[in-house]
Design a protein around this motif. Structure first.
Motif, short mmCIF file in Angstrom:
data_model
loop_
_atom_site.label_atom_id
_atom_site.label_comp_id
_atom_site.label_asym_id
_atom_site.label_seq_id
_atom_site.Cartn_x
_atom_site.Cartn_y
_atom_site.Cartn_z
N ASN A 1 1.27 3.71 2.00
CA ASN A 1 2.06 4.00 3.20
C ASN A 1 1.78 2.96 4.26
O ASN A 1 0.95 2.07 4.06
CB ASN A 1 1.79 5.43 3.71
CG ASN A 1 0.36 5.59 4.18
OD1 ASN A 1 -0.11 4.83 5.02
ND2 ASN A 1 -0.35 6.56 3.62
N GLU B 1 0.16 2.91 6.88
CA GLU B 1 -1.19 2.82 7.46
C GLU B 1 -2.09 1.88 6.65
O GLU B 1 -3.21 1.59 7.03
CB GLU B 1 -1.83 4.21 7.56
CG GLU B 1 -1.13 5.17 8.51
CD GLU B 1 -1.07 4.66 9.96
OE1 GLU B 1 -1.78 3.70 10.30
OE2 GLU B 1 -0.29 5.23 10.74
N GLY B 2 -1.64 1.43 5.49
CA GLY B 2 -2.38 0.45 4.71
C GLY B 2 -3.48 1.01 3.85
O GLY B 2 -3.82 2.17 3.95
N PRO C 1 0.81 -1.23 0.00
CA PRO C 1 0.00 0.00 0.00
C PRO C 1 0.84 1.26 0.00
O PRO C 1 2.04 1.21 0.25
CB PRO C 1 -0.79 -0.13 1.31
CG PRO C 1 0.06 -0.96 2.21
CD PRO C 1 0.76 -1.93 1.31
#
Lengths: 141, 481
Positions: free
Chosen positions: A138, A140-141, A136
């Motif tokens: 970043n 944080e997904g 992803p």
């Protein structure tokens, strides 16, 4: 559609197109499976990881979470959770469920043994090391 | 039960109308229980949809009795199963009529109906009554692990049952087609149904290698909904349009071939749009983007097709509701599968939107527009006939048309609110210098989940009206013609 374009022309386009593109799809799939060993982290695909995948499946984790972006969108992406949280947090989190916070989304208590928790973590670690073309965007997904 | 001249227009040569009904072939009646079951399961699906919608904003609603993952499994599996019931009912109705002969074995069709219904019900009861891990253990998942993957959550024995039911269904229909007239509509329908069964076999392949698992998981999921199911959809739509418009079959079948040709030409390689981020090589970003960008074309053609045929109609069919559903299918499928699919199909966009509420928005409208609506179109056209009349009374049709508008508009709103939630989610969680964690971003978009839930209630009201429309009496007047 004009009269010169007949039903049998249309039928031939259908059969020809379907067969051609299906064969092309098979060719691309074969090429993909040959390229996978360098990308799918199979060097680290241990017995423990396989057991972890089975735990992932038999608890239906995909029913709330996503894994590499596929699944439900109710709970966080877990393809990279190993990088986001690390092994100890993941185990403590699963053990601590459900949180019971009023109105908050709840995760069931699965009563996993310490060994099973290690298996699941191994599976999530393996998943996080697949070459996903930088997805992803970043941590944080 | 009227016996007017309307049936004459439809009755093929040399076939005597069955005295009690308008059915051309008595064995078509086996479609009725399939359609009734489909509607019942559809109702269940929506109830669980409402539960999930509420869990998005009240996270502990019905917890621990019905955790979200269980509700979702019931919601999506009921969707698949009710559509399969719809396809099977459609097959049992359509194939005898196209083949101009009775079904090979009506008894087998009824037997499989009960097997499928009981197996389906037991599976749902299993989901709801025991923890999933227990269900996996009870059904011997360790012998052949296939469970716990999105949409393929069914216990392995249920999967085997589905294959057996599908085989008996295909055997029954194939023999009917082989011994009767072969039309393009029936051939396309059969091709779609055989493809459905064959690609389902990939659900038994579940390697430990996650990338391989996902690569071939899409051979079921994508090659179903963006491949062979569209053949079934096209055949059903063409069948109903032949019947309600009276337009020359040659014209309709030519359209059908062009549409499904475009479906497979774009859709097969279009599978690549699922291969962007699962570990497959980066070249799929090109193949997937280009071909899936073309995937709206067949859906656009389907809309043109429906409107074109209705404009060129040679008769005013008394079943106006069925005509409305047929046109609505074209429009909503184009919007949901075509436009909303295109919105996030290009790899650079999908990089940001993959696995967000934008996916959910697209999924809802695409499934409703393409598959729920085409099955309802088929039910709307055939059910009056299965109940012994050409069309329902005006009063019943008015209620049915209200349900059409309520459900369809509600689905537009569900899609718009989920899209808004998704855009905001992408912005908060994946863009900018300080991305929020998943749950923090979810809290920020809660208002859109509330609005979605309200739209879901509107959808539910539409569905209740739809069911009520079956019980509205009123004169089946000939003036409707």
């Amino acid at each position: 559609m004009s009269a010169s374009f007949t039903k049998s022309t249309a039928r031939n386009i259908f059969y020809g197109g379907a067969v051609f593109f299906f064969l092309l799809f098979i060719a691309l799939t074969v090429d993909t499976t040959q390229a996978l060993p360098k990308r799918d982290n199979r060097a680290n695909l241990t017995e423990q990881v396989a057991r972890g995948k089975n735990i992932w499946e038999t608890r239906n984790c995909i029913g709330c979470h996503t894994l590499l972006g596929e699944g439900a969108y109710f709970a966080p992406e877990l393809g990279n959770v190993y990088k986001r949280r690390g092994p100890e947090f993941i185990k403590a989190w699963i053990k601590g469920q459900p949180t019971g916070a009023p109105g908050r989304r709840q995760m069931p208590q699965f009563h996993l043994t310490d060994g099973e928790l290690d298996d699941l973590v191994a599976f999530l670690k393996y998943s996080s090391e697949i070459n996903t073309n930088n997805w992803p965007p970043n941590v944080e997904g | 039960m009227t016996t007017s001249t309307t049936a004459v227009l439809d009755t093929p040569r040399g076939v005597e109308e069955h005295a009690a009904t308008r059915l051309k072939y008595r064995s078509q009646a086996v479609a009725k229980p399939y359609f009734i079951a489909a509607i019942g399961l559809f109702f269940g699906q929506i109830v669980f949809g409402l539960i999930m919608g509420l869990q998005y904003v009240i996270g502990d609603f019905l917890f621990p009795e019905i955790p979200f993952n269980v509700a979702r499994m019931v919601h999506t599996n009921l969707l698949i199963v009710w559509l399969l019931f719809g396809f099977m009912g459609a097959g049992y109705y359509l194939i005898p009529e196209e083949s101009e002969r009775e079904l090979h074995s009506p008894k087998l069709a009824i037997l499989t109906f009960w097997v499928f219904l009981v197996a389906g019900a037991l599976t749902i009861v299993g989901y709801l009554s025991v923890p999933y891990a227990t269900l996996a253990q009870l059904t011997g998942n360790e012998i052949l692990p296939t469970m716990g993957r999105e949409f393929l959550e069914q216990p392995t024995i249920t999967k085997v049952g589905i294959v057996l039911v599908a085989l008996s269904f295909l055997y029954n229909l194939s023999l009917t087609v082989l011994s009767g007239r072969k039309t393009s509509i029936s051939l396309v329908m059969m091709l779609g149904l055989w493809g459905l069964a064959i690609f389902f076999l990939f659900s038994f392949y579940n390697p430990s290698n996650l990338v391989l698992d996902k690569l071939f998981w899409w051979w079921v999921v994508h090659l179903w909904v963006e491949g062979v199911w569209e053949l079934i959809m096209g055949a059903m739509l063409a069948f109903v349009l032949v019947k309600v418009t009276g337009v020359d079959r040659e014209v309709i079948e030519k359209w059908l071939y062009v549409i499904i040709a475009m479906t497979l030409i774009t859709g097969i390689i279009g599978t690549g749009h699922h291969y962007f981020w699962i570990g497959a090589p980066a070249y799929w970003q090109w193949w997937g983007s280009i071909f899936s960008a073309l995937e709206p074309i067949p859906f656009f053609m389907m809309t043109l097709f429906a409107f074109n045929m209705v404009n060129r109609r040679r008769r005013e069919h008394p079943n106006k509701a069925a005509v409305l559903w047929a046109m609505g299918t074209g429009v909503m499928a184009f919007l949901g599968a075509g436009v909303w699919g295109f919105l996030h199909t290009l790899a650079p966009v999908n990089y940001l939107t993959h696995g967000t509420q934008i996916t959910a928005a697209h999924g809802h409208m695409a499934f409703y527009g393409a598959y729920a609506m085409v099955v309802i179109t088929m039910i709307s056209y055939t059910m009056p006939k299965l109940r012994g009349r050409e069309a329902n009374s005006n009063a019943a049709q008015v209620v049915e048309m209200w349900s059409f508008w309520l459900m369809s508009i509600a689905m537009v709103f569900i899609t718009l609110f989920l899209t808004a939630a998704g855009i905001l989610q992408v912005w908060l969680q994946r863009m900018g210098s300080a991305p929020l964690p998943f749950m923090a971003a979810q809290d920020q978009v809660a208002i859109f989940y509330w609005l979605r839930e309200a739209s879901g209630v509107m959808f539910f009201i539409g569905l209740v009206l739809y069911i009520i429309s079956f019980f509205v009496k009123g004169k089946t007047d000939e003036a409707a013609r």
